[in-house]
Each structure stands twice: as structure tokens, then as C-alpha cells.
Design a protein around this motif. Structure first.
Motif, PDB file in Angstrom:
ATOM      1  N   THR A   1       1.136  -1.024   0.186  1.00  0.00           N
ATOM      2  CA  THR A   1       0.456   0.068  -0.015  1.00  0.00           C
ATOM      3  C   THR A   1       0.934   1.356  -0.416  1.00  0.00           C
ATOM      4  O   THR A   1       0.892   1.673  -0.599  1.00  0.00           O
ATOM      5  N   HIS A   2       2.043   1.384   0.964  1.00  0.00           N
ATOM      6  CA  HIS A   2       2.794   1.986   0.785  1.00  0.00           C
ATOM      7  C   HIS A   2       4.060   1.810   1.674  1.00  0.00           C
ATOM      8  O   HIS A   2       4.224   0.380   2.403  1.00  0.00           O
ATOM      9  N   HIS A   3       5.230   2.827   1.114  1.00  0.00           N
ATOM     10  CA  HIS A   3       6.250   2.523   2.137  1.00  0.00           C
ATOM     11  C   HIS A   3       6.703   2.355   3.267  1.00  0.00           C
ATOM     12  O   HIS A   3       8.160   2.423   4.278  1.00  0.00           O
ATOM     13  N   HIS A   4       5.264   2.679   4.182  1.00  0.00           N
ATOM     14  CA  HIS A   4       6.563   3.437   5.980  1.00  0.00           C
ATOM     15  C   HIS A   4       6.410   1.493   6.101  1.00  0.00           C
ATOM     16  O   HIS A   4       6.020   0.996   6.092  1.00  0.00           O
ATOM     17  N   SER A   5       7.343   2.073   6.767  1.00  0.00           N
ATOM     18  CA  SER A   5       8.361   0.780   7.610  1.00  0.00           C
ATOM     19  C   SER A   5       7.747  -0.360   7.801  1.00  0.00           C
ATOM     20  O   SER A   5       7.005  -1.392   7.786  1.00  0.00           O
ATOM     21  N   ASP A   6       6.144  -0.026   9.404  1.00  0.00           N
ATOM     22  CA  ASP A   6       5.737  -1.100   9.651  1.00  0.00           C
ATOM     23  C   ASP A   6       4.639  -1.909   8.126  1.00  0.00           C
ATOM     24  O   ASP A   6       4.305  -3.636   8.608  1.00  0.00           O
ATOM     25  N   HIS A   7       4.370  -1.625   7.300  1.00  0.00           N
ATOM     26  CA  HIS A   7       3.639  -2.348   5.851  1.00  0.00           C
ATOM     27  C   HIS A   7       4.775  -3.082   5.406  1.00  0.00           C
ATOM     28  O   HIS A   7       4.674  -3.678   4.370  1.00  0.00           O
ATOM     29  N   THR A   8       6.346  -3.292   5.337  1.00  0.00           N
ATOM     30  CA  THR A   8       6.190  -3.670   4.298  1.00  0.00           C
ATOM     31  C   THR A   8       8.114  -4.080   4.651  1.00  0.00           C
ATOM     32  O   THR A   8       8.846  -4.674   4.265  1.00  0.00           O
TER      33      THR A   8
ATOM     34  N   GLU B   1      -5.317   8.804   1.679  1.00  0.00           N
ATOM     35  CA  GLU B   1      -4.987  10.343   2.236  1.00  0.00           C
ATOM     36  C   GLU B   1      -3.998  10.021   2.937  1.00  0.00           C
ATOM     37  O   GLU B   1      -4.491   9.972   3.986  1.00  0.00           O
ATOM     38  N   HIS B   2      -2.664  10.298   2.536  1.00  0.00           N
ATOM     39  CA  HIS B   2      -1.478  10.096   4.345  1.00  0.00           C
ATOM     40  C   HIS B   2      -0.515  10.653   4.152  1.00  0.00           C
ATOM     41  O   HIS B   2       0.338   9.701   4.482  1.00  0.00           O
ATOM     42  N   ASP B   3      -0.891  11.950   3.796  1.00  0.00           N
ATOM     43  CA  ASP B   3       0.384  12.818   2.902  1.00  0.00           C
ATOM     44  C   ASP B   3       0.715  12.738   4.086  1.00  0.00           C
ATOM     45  O   ASP B   3       0.244  13.218   6.095  1.00  0.00           O
TER      46      ASP B   3
ATOM     47  N   GLY C   1      -5.345   0.347   3.485  1.00  0.00           N
ATOM     48  CA  GLY C   1      -3.815   1.216   3.503  1.00  0.00           C
ATOM     49  C   GLY C   1      -4.146   2.206   4.872  1.00  0.00           C
ATOM     50  O   GLY C   1      -5.077   1.763   5.309  1.00  0.00           O
ATOM     51  N   ASP C   2      -3.089   3.054   4.913  1.00  0.00           N
ATOM     52  CA  ASP C   2      -3.445   3.978   5.841  1.00  0.00           C
ATOM     53  C   ASP C   2      -3.647   4.697   5.470  1.00  0.00           C
ATOM     54  O   ASP C   2      -3.532   5.345   4.544  1.00  0.00           O
ATOM     55  N   THR C   3      -5.277   5.861   5.955  1.00  0.00           N
ATOM     56  CA  THR C   3      -5.128   6.945   5.347  1.00  0.00           C
ATOM     57  C   THR C   3      -6.308   7.581   6.291  1.00  0.00           C
ATOM     58  O   THR C   3      -6.425   6.912   7.002  1.00  0.00           O
TER      59      THR C   3
ATOM     60  N   TYR D   1      -3.219  11.937   9.332  1.00  0.00           N
ATOM     61  CA  TYR D   1      -3.128  11.040   8.756  1.00  0.00           C
ATOM     62  C   TYR D   1      -3.284   9.627   8.566  1.00  0.00           C
ATOM     63  O   TYR D   1      -3.330   8.415   7.647  1.00  0.00           O
ATOM     64  N   HIS D   2      -4.068   9.396   9.941  1.00  0.00           N
ATOM     65  CA  HIS D   2      -4.648   8.081  10.438  1.00  0.00           C
ATOM     66  C   HIS D   2      -6.682   8.296  10.412  1.00  0.00           C
ATOM     67  O   HIS D   2      -6.703   9.663  10.605  1.00  0.00           O
ATOM     68  N   THR D   3      -7.040   7.010  10.879  1.00  0.00           N
ATOM     69  CA  THR D   3      -8.547   7.360  10.416  1.00  0.00           C
ATOM     70  C   THR D   3      -9.187   7.427  11.935  1.00  0.00           C
ATOM     71  O   THR D   3      -8.162   6.034  12.395  1.00  0.00           O
TER      72      THR D   3
HETATM   73 ZN   LIG Z   1       1.662   4.358   7.228  1.00  0.00          ZN
END
Ligand SMILES: [Zn+2]
Ligand SMILES: [Zn+2]
Length: 274
Positions: free
Chosen positions: A60-67, A148-150, A171-173, A220-222
Motif C-alpha cells: 500500500t505504501h512504504h512506511h516500515s510497519d507495512h514493509t 490520503e496519507h500525506d 491501507g493507511d489513510t 493522517y490516520h482514521t
Molecule cells: Zn502509514
């Protein structure tokens, strides 16, 4: 039927009860892994997929918790004997990240190959994605959509359509209108809820006060009081909540979500079939 199993329902802080973000979507023998958070290898095995069969990965994106465990997937399926390239689909920048990862693993790959017989090194096939349909496999159409995870841009959610069922992984948004459009009437909306009010704070963490940290990261989170509206406006048929903080209370999160959404709410647990 299209199945979704929450492999890891946690967030960056280590939590023995919740592994890092990862979701397995399957139709029969066709599998799609969304993200590779901490512990994903063991969770795949618990879900019935041994390393030889570990599937393609959608990042989904490259934040470390996801990769953080992508390297574990690449190297371990190769160690056990799988020579087919691992497909990794992800946002712009994925190719560069994977090249660096293979570079980090290069020493290990070479010392292992030194006592194997003519074994090729592991191969990874990266596709960088944009919004829209990205591929079809085994009767499942996989699409990516922007969330939207700016300042993380681009960040994606994924939409799976197959076997008469539609599943969305956020993903994260923060609450995202685009996600609501893509999730319209989804059979199951798997959505993050990273409750920043439960964050920790230490001097030197980069924010002078805990209030500032909460405000920044919540943007940047819900949050629990926002997630019900997302599911309601998406007209999702079911909401499954994931990406929980160690301090989050599932009953409180569920009650907050139900204030905004009248459909069924599941607060995710690891290995829950949603
Ligand atoms: Zn994230
Ligand atoms: Zn995350």
C-alpha cells in the motif's frame, strides 16, 4: 467465495497480540497478500500457506510497519526452493526500495549459494502501480486507488472483485472521499483505525508535547470517531477494523464505529476471516 484473512492487525509498536499490518485475500488457490508487516511469514503459515507457496505482494505504501518483513518473504521462499520470481506491486519508489533490499540480502544470498548446486539467486518482479485496474488473476480483478496519507504520496488502497464478492483494503489513510467511492457497496471494507490518543511519547521523539504528536499523526490516520462515517458513506455492507494501537480497547473502538455506521462492525484480530 473471495476470502479475506487479517494476518496482522497491529501498527508500528510491537504488540504480542497483534502482528504488523498484513491481509491475505484469496479466491480458491489464488492468493494476494496486502502488505508485509512484522511477523507476516508466521501468519501466512498459520493461514495455511507454507513458504514455498507465499504469494505475490501488494504494497500500500512504504512506511516500515507495512514493509518490514518483505525481505523475510523474499529470502525465505527462496531458501526453501522456490525459484519463480516473487511479484511485488507497489507505488512509485517500490523498485528502488526492492533493489536496496536485495542489496542488503546479497551477502546472505551469496553465502547460501556457495554450498548449493548451481542455484540462481532469488528473483523479484516489481511493478509500480497507478490508480485503476492493475491486473486480473484467477478470476479476481485487482484495482488500486489513491488514499490520503500525506506526506506519504502516493499511498494506495486495494479493491478486489471476484467470486461474486468485493473486498476493499484501505491501507493507511485519513477519511478519504476517494476510498468511499471505490468502496461503494463493498461486501467488506477492511479499514485502518490507528488511534493516536493511545500513542506513547518520549522526550526526543520529534514532538515537543504528546498533544502535538497526537494532532500530527491523527491527521493522517482514521480515528475511532471517524471510521463509522467512512463505512456509512461508502455504504459498505460490513466494516472490519484493523491497524490497532496496543492501547486501543476493541469494545471502545467498536462502540465508536457503531455511532456512525449501522452495519456489522468487526474489530479485527489476527487470523480473523472477514
Ligand atoms: Zn502509514
Ligand atoms: Zn501503518
Amino acid at each position: 467465495m473471495l476470502r479475506a484473512v487479517l494476518l496482522g492487525t497491529g501498527s508500528p509498536p510491537p504488540n504480542p497480540k497483534r502482528r504488523g499490518p498484513a491481509t491475505l485475500v484469496s479466491l480458491g488457490a489464488e492468493h494476494f497478500l496486502v502488505d508485509a508487516g512484522s511477523g507476516v511469514g508466521a501468519q501466512l503459515v498459520q493461514a495455511g500457506l507454507r513458504p514455498y507457496d507465499w504469494p505475490r505482494v501488494l504494497v500500500t505504501h512504504h512506511h516500515s510497519d507495512h514493509t518490514i518483513d518483505l525481505g523475510h518473504l523474499v529470502i525465505t521462499r527462496w531458501i526453501v526452493g522456490q525459484n519463480a520470481p516473487l511479484e511485488i506491486w507497489g507505488p512509485a519508489g517500490t523498485r528502488r526500495q526492492v533493489e536496496k533490499l536485495l542489496d542488503y540480502l546479497a551477502w546472505d544470498i551469496e553465502v547460501r549459494r556457495a554450498h548449493m548446486h548451481e542455484r540462481p539467486p532469488p528473483e523479484v518482479r516489481v511493478t509500480e502501480i497507478e490508480e485503476g485496474k492493475i491486473f486480473e488473476a484467477g478470476g479476481v480483478t485487482v484495482s488500486a486507488f489513491l488514499v490520503e496519507h500525506d506526506p506519504v504520496k502516493p499511498a494506495f488502497g486495494f479493491h478486489f472483485d471476484g467470486g461474486g464478492r468485493r473486498v476493499v483494503v484501505s491501507g493507511d489513510t485519513r477519511p478519504s472521499e476517494n476510498l468511499m467511492r471505490w468502496s461503494h457497496h463493498a461486501d467488506c471494507l477492511i479499514h485502518e483505525c490507528c488511534e493516536m490518543a493511545k500513542t506513547s511519547w518520549y522526550p526526543g521523539c520529534g514532538w515537543p508535547t504528546i498533544e502535538e504528536k497526537i494532532r500530527d499523526l491523527a491527521s493522517y490516520h482514521t480515528q475511532p470517531d471517524q471510521i463509522g462515517r467512512v463505512a456509512r458513506e461508502a455504504r459498505a455492507k460490513k466494516l472490519a477494523i484493523t491497524h490497532l494501537m496496543p492501547g486501543s480497547d476493541p469494545a471502545e473502538v467498536k462502540a465508536a464505529a457503531e455511532k456512525g455506521y449501522g452495519g456489522p462492525v468487526l474489530v479485527g484480530e489476527d487470523l480473523m476471516d472477514v
